[in-house]
Scaffold this motif. Structure first.
Motif, PDB file in Angstrom:
ATOM      1  N   MET A   1     -31.744  -8.893  18.511  1.00 24.49           N
ATOM      2  CA  MET A   1     -30.603  -8.569  19.360  1.00 24.49           C
ATOM      3  C   MET A   1     -29.535  -7.858  18.517  1.00 24.49           C
ATOM      4  N   MET A   2     -28.877  -6.912  19.122  1.00 22.91           N
ATOM      5  CA  MET A   2     -27.869  -6.111  18.440  1.00 22.91           C
ATOM      6  C   MET A   2     -26.602  -6.945  18.221  1.00 22.91           C
ATOM      7  N   SER A   3     -26.025  -6.846  17.024  1.00 22.52           N
ATOM      8  CA  SER A   3     -24.781  -7.559  16.763  1.00 22.52           C
ATOM      9  C   SER A   3     -23.659  -6.948  17.597  1.00 22.52           C
ATOM     10  N   LEU A   4     -22.618  -7.724  17.778  1.00 21.70           N
ATOM     11  CA  LEU A   4     -21.480  -7.242  18.569  1.00 21.70           C
ATOM     12  C   LEU A   4     -20.877  -5.992  17.940  1.00 21.70           C
ATOM     13  N   THR A   5     -20.739  -6.001  16.616  1.00 23.22           N
ATOM     14  CA  THR A   5     -20.141  -4.859  15.925  1.00 23.22           C
ATOM     15  C   THR A   5     -20.958  -3.593  16.137  1.00 23.22           C
ATOM     16  N   SER A   6     -22.271  -3.690  15.950  1.00 23.54           N
ATOM     17  CA  SER A   6     -23.102  -2.490  16.116  1.00 23.54           C
ATOM     18  C   SER A   6     -23.145  -2.060  17.581  1.00 23.54           C
ATOM     19  N   HIS A   7     -23.092  -3.023  18.489  1.00 21.50           N
ATOM     20  CA  HIS A   7     -23.068  -2.683  19.920  1.00 21.50           C
ATOM     21  C   HIS A   7     -21.770  -1.941  20.255  1.00 21.50           C
ATOM     22  N   LEU A   8     -20.646  -2.427  19.739  1.00 24.24           N
ATOM     23  CA  LEU A   8     -19.367  -1.759  19.966  1.00 24.24           C
ATOM     24  C   LEU A   8     -19.371  -0.356  19.367  1.00 24.24           C
ATOM     25  N   GLU A   9     -19.930  -0.217  18.173  1.00 25.62           N
ATOM     26  CA  GLU A   9     -20.007   1.101  17.534  1.00 25.62           C
ATOM     27  C   GLU A   9     -20.834   2.068  18.377  1.00 25.62           C
ATOM     28  N   GLU A  10     -21.934   1.583  18.926  1.00 23.96           N
ATOM     29  CA  GLU A  10     -22.791   2.426  19.764  1.00 23.96           C
ATOM     30  C   GLU A  10     -22.044   2.842  21.036  1.00 23.96           C
ATOM     31  N   LEU A  11     -21.334   1.906  21.657  1.00 23.49           N
ATOM     32  CA  LEU A  11     -20.565   2.225  22.865  1.00 23.49           C
ATOM     33  C   LEU A  11     -19.466   3.237  22.548  1.00 23.49           C
ATOM     34  N   GLN A  12     -18.811   3.079  21.404  1.00 30.43           N
ATOM     35  CA  GLN A  12     -17.750   4.006  21.019  1.00 30.43           C
ATOM     36  C   GLN A  12     -18.308   5.396  20.726  1.00 30.43           C
ATOM     37  N   ARG A  13     -19.524   5.446  20.150  1.00 33.10           N
ATOM     38  CA  ARG A  13     -20.164   6.735  19.891  1.00 33.10           C
ATOM     39  C   ARG A  13     -20.475   7.431  21.222  1.00 33.10           C
ATOM     40  N   LYS A  14     -21.021   6.663  22.160  1.00 28.89           N
ATOM     41  CA  LYS A  14     -21.323   7.235  23.478  1.00 28.89           C
ATOM     42  C   LYS A  14     -20.051   7.711  24.177  1.00 28.89           C
ATOM     43  N   HIS A  15     -18.969   6.944  24.032  1.00 22.28           N
ATOM     44  CA  HIS A  15     -17.674   7.305  24.621  1.00 22.28           C
ATOM     45  C   HIS A  15     -17.206   8.646  24.052  1.00 22.28           C
ATOM     46  N   GLY A  16     -17.330   8.803  22.731  1.00 25.44           N
ATOM     47  CA  GLY A  16     -16.947  10.051  22.079  1.00 25.44           C
ATOM     48  C   GLY A  16     -17.820  11.216  22.521  1.00 25.44           C
ATOM     49  N   ASP A  17     -19.113  10.953  22.664  1.00 25.84           N
ATOM     50  CA  ASP A  17     -20.034  11.997  23.128  1.00 25.84           C
ATOM     51  C   ASP A  17     -19.659  12.465  24.535  1.00 25.84           C
ATOM     52  N   LEU A  18     -19.314  11.517  25.389  1.00 22.19           N
ATOM     53  CA  LEU A  18     -18.909  11.870  26.752  1.00 22.19           C
ATOM     54  C   LEU A  18     -17.629  12.695  26.734  1.00 22.19           C
TER      55      LEU A  18
END
Length: 60
Positions: A1-18
């Motif tokens: 399972m993905m850690s909270l930190t890495s999950h947040l980083e992934e969401l923030q990356r997607k947010h930036g991409d959008l």
């Protein structure tokens, strides 16, 4: 399972991409208003999810 930190980083990356996609779409003369609206809604949903995760993490 993905850690909270890495999950947040992934969401923030997607947010930036959008954000980049929105800027590009708005700069394009052939941009579709509905596509831009859809991108903005997805970006907002990601921001809401990021905020919820941060709040949940800091209150525990």
């Amino acid at each position: 399972m993905m850690s909270l930190t890495s999950h947040l980083e992934e969401l923030q990356r997607k947010h930036g991409d959008l954000e980049k996609q929105i800027v590009q779409a708005m700069a394009s003369p052939s941009s579709d208003d509905l596509e831009i609206l859809s991108l903005k809604r997805r970006k907002l949903a990601l921001k809401d999810e990021i905020t919820k995760l941060k709040v949940a993490h800091t209150t525990h």
